[in-house]
Write a protein that holds these residues in place. Structure first.
Motif, short mmCIF file in Angstrom:
data_model
loop_
_atom_site.label_atom_id
_atom_site.label_comp_id
_atom_site.label_asym_id
_atom_site.label_seq_id
_atom_site.Cartn_x
_atom_site.Cartn_y
_atom_site.Cartn_z
N TYR A 160 45.60 43.52 44.93
CA TYR A 160 45.83 43.75 46.46
C TYR A 160 45.96 42.36 47.26
O TYR A 160 45.19 41.27 46.57
CB TYR A 160 44.68 44.35 47.08
N ASN A 161 46.11 42.06 48.15
CA ASN A 161 46.10 40.87 48.93
C ASN A 161 45.46 41.50 50.39
O ASN A 161 45.29 42.76 50.72
CB ASN A 161 47.51 40.19 49.45
N ALA A 162 45.30 40.38 51.19
CA ALA A 162 44.54 40.58 52.47
C ALA A 162 45.10 41.72 53.25
O ALA A 162 44.38 42.56 54.21
CB ALA A 162 44.11 39.57 53.51
N ILE A 163 46.36 41.57 53.53
CA ILE A 163 47.27 42.51 54.35
C ILE A 163 46.90 44.04 53.85
O ILE A 163 46.88 44.79 54.71
CB ILE A 163 48.82 42.17 54.11
N ARG A 164 47.05 44.24 52.59
CA ARG A 164 46.92 45.44 51.88
C ARG A 164 45.55 46.01 52.32
O ARG A 164 45.27 47.10 52.27
CB ARG A 164 47.34 45.47 50.44
N MET A 165 44.42 45.04 51.97
CA MET A 165 43.17 45.36 52.30
C MET A 165 42.94 45.88 53.80
O MET A 165 42.18 46.59 54.32
CB MET A 165 42.20 44.34 52.15
N VAL A 166 43.59 45.19 54.58
CA VAL A 166 43.38 45.49 56.22
C VAL A 166 43.98 46.93 56.53
O VAL A 166 43.67 47.97 57.21
CB VAL A 166 44.34 44.70 56.92
N LYS A 225 48.29 36.04 49.31
CA LYS A 225 47.72 35.85 48.13
C LYS A 225 47.01 37.04 47.43
O LYS A 225 46.34 37.57 48.41
CB LYS A 225 47.22 34.51 48.14
N SER A 226 47.22 37.13 46.41
CA SER A 226 46.44 38.11 45.66
C SER A 226 45.01 37.81 45.62
O SER A 226 44.67 36.65 45.59
CB SER A 226 46.82 38.51 44.14
N ILE A 227 44.15 38.77 45.80
CA ILE A 227 42.57 38.65 46.15
C ILE A 227 42.13 38.10 44.64
O ILE A 227 41.24 37.39 44.78
CB ILE A 227 41.91 39.83 46.38
N SER A 228 42.69 38.47 43.61
CA SER A 228 42.21 37.58 42.49
C SER A 228 42.34 36.10 42.25
O SER A 228 41.70 35.47 41.54
CB SER A 228 42.99 38.28 41.17
N SER A 229 43.30 35.67 43.08
CA SER A 229 43.67 34.31 43.32
C SER A 229 42.89 33.37 44.27
O SER A 229 42.97 32.22 44.29
CB SER A 229 45.30 33.78 43.36
N LEU A 230 42.12 34.42 44.88
CA LEU A 230 41.17 33.66 46.03
C LEU A 230 39.86 33.06 45.41
O LEU A 230 39.55 33.68 44.38
CB LEU A 230 40.92 34.79 47.17
N SER A 231 39.45 31.87 46.05
CA SER A 231 38.15 31.47 45.62
C SER A 231 37.00 32.41 45.94
O SER A 231 37.30 33.20 46.90
CB SER A 231 38.13 29.74 46.18
N LEU A 281 36.85 41.41 57.53
CA LEU A 281 36.96 42.77 57.13
C LEU A 281 35.78 43.76 57.87
O LEU A 281 35.97 44.65 58.92
CB LEU A 281 37.14 43.34 55.96
N GLU A 282 34.75 43.23 57.60
CA GLU A 282 33.28 44.19 58.13
C GLU A 282 33.13 44.07 59.60
O GLU A 282 32.87 44.53 60.35
CB GLU A 282 32.11 43.69 57.35
N ILE A 283 33.44 42.70 60.07
CA ILE A 283 33.22 42.48 61.65
C ILE A 283 34.52 43.37 62.21
O ILE A 283 34.08 44.02 63.32
CB ILE A 283 33.23 40.90 61.92
#
Length: 293
Positions: free
Chosen positions: A89-95, A123-129, A140-142
């Motif tokens: 997933y990327n952040a857009i799909r997480m939202v 960017k895919s979450i796997s590629s995030l630091s 996301l939580e806020i």
């Protein structure tokens, strides 16, 4: 209305990790949770979020038990010390996923927070630091618009600029939206900037609870001038927990300081005594050092 942790006990197999922990977090309050490694902070947080069930005691949100209670859990935003999402997933799909699960999810707030934290949304979450994943979790939580935020080492992996941005966001959420915050961190200088109150735990028990305003009542830090140098009588004082010096200027941390003790220091040769601010990190380190002796 508050988050209440009442006499909570928790064991793993035969090892008791939490021994009757109690604390409260009120709406709009930022409450720090500190302690040495293995003190039980993460276990307490996982009980407070309903991940673990307490063996004894109660954890209530606005009077409702948190464990196995989706209605209560939806009121909590939880950022763990390590956040792992669906890797492809990327952040857009997480939202979009959060929008389905949390009806109050605020996309505008998420986008506002991303103006601050600057996550590459596509960017895919796997590629995030690690730091980017932490920032994504915070956003996301806020954006869920919870009543309470529970945060376990949320500055882990954040660079200094991101830490400062995070602290400002947290203060704003507490002040403007009356969110209650329980935050565990080893970054004691950061906690001191933002917290209204703090609970210190040691080996699964509450050692101290205090407002930041009352911290100075626990121990006192003094700059003292001994022009001829300090003798053994100073170092032998049982109320002296820490001492260092540069030339004739001695920095002392002393417990139960009062006017009588000032007179005693003068009798030992002190020509000048000045109380100075004691920070949270100095307080914690001093207590830890004296526990080990």
């Amino acid at each position: 209305c508050m988050l209440e942790i009442k006499e909570v006990y928790k064991s793993y197999e035969k090892t008791e990790v939490l021994h009757g922990i109690s604390l409260e977090v009120k709406p709009g309050e930022i409450h720090g949770l500190i302690g040495e490694n293995s003190a039980g902070k993460t276990t307490l947080i996982k009980c407070a979020t309903g991940v673990y069930k307490a063996d004894k005691g109660e954890i209530l949100i606005d009077g409702e038990a948190i464990y196995d209670n989706p209605k209560a859990k939806v009121q909590i935003g939880y950022v763990a010390d390590y956040n792992e999402y669906i890797r492809f997933y990327n952040a857009i799909r997480m939202v979009k996923m959060y929008q389905r699960f949390y009806p109050d999810f605020d996309v505008e707030k998420f986008n506002y927070l991303n103006d601050v934290f600057e996550i590459p949304l596509e960017k895919s979450i796997s590629s995030l630091s690690k730091g980017q994943k932490m920032r994504l979790a915070i956003m996301l939580e806020i954006a869920k618009k919870p009543k309470y935020l529970i945060l376990d080492e949320p500055t882990s992996g954040l660079d200094p600029v991101a830490k400062e941005a995070f602290y400002k966001v947290l203060i704003k959420e507490a002040e403007e939206n009356e969110i209650g915050v329980l935050i565990s961190s080893h970054n004691l200088m950061g906690l001191e900037k933002i917290c209204d109150s703090v609970t210190m735990i040691h080996q699964g028990k509450v050692e101290r609870q205090m407002s930041m305003d009352s911290m100075k009542d626990v121990l006192t830090k003094l700059n003292v001038v001994f022009e001829g140098g300090a003798g053994p009588a100073l170092y032998n004082r049982k109320d002296l927990l820490r001492v260092s010096n540069i030339g004739s200027i001695y920095t002392l941390i002393i417990k139960d300081y009062n006017e009588d003790k000032a007179e005693e220091l003068k009798a030992l040769g002190a020509s000048f005594i000045e109380p100075v601010a004691l920070n949270l990190e100095e307080l914690f380190v001093t207590l830890e050092e004296n526990r080990k002796e």
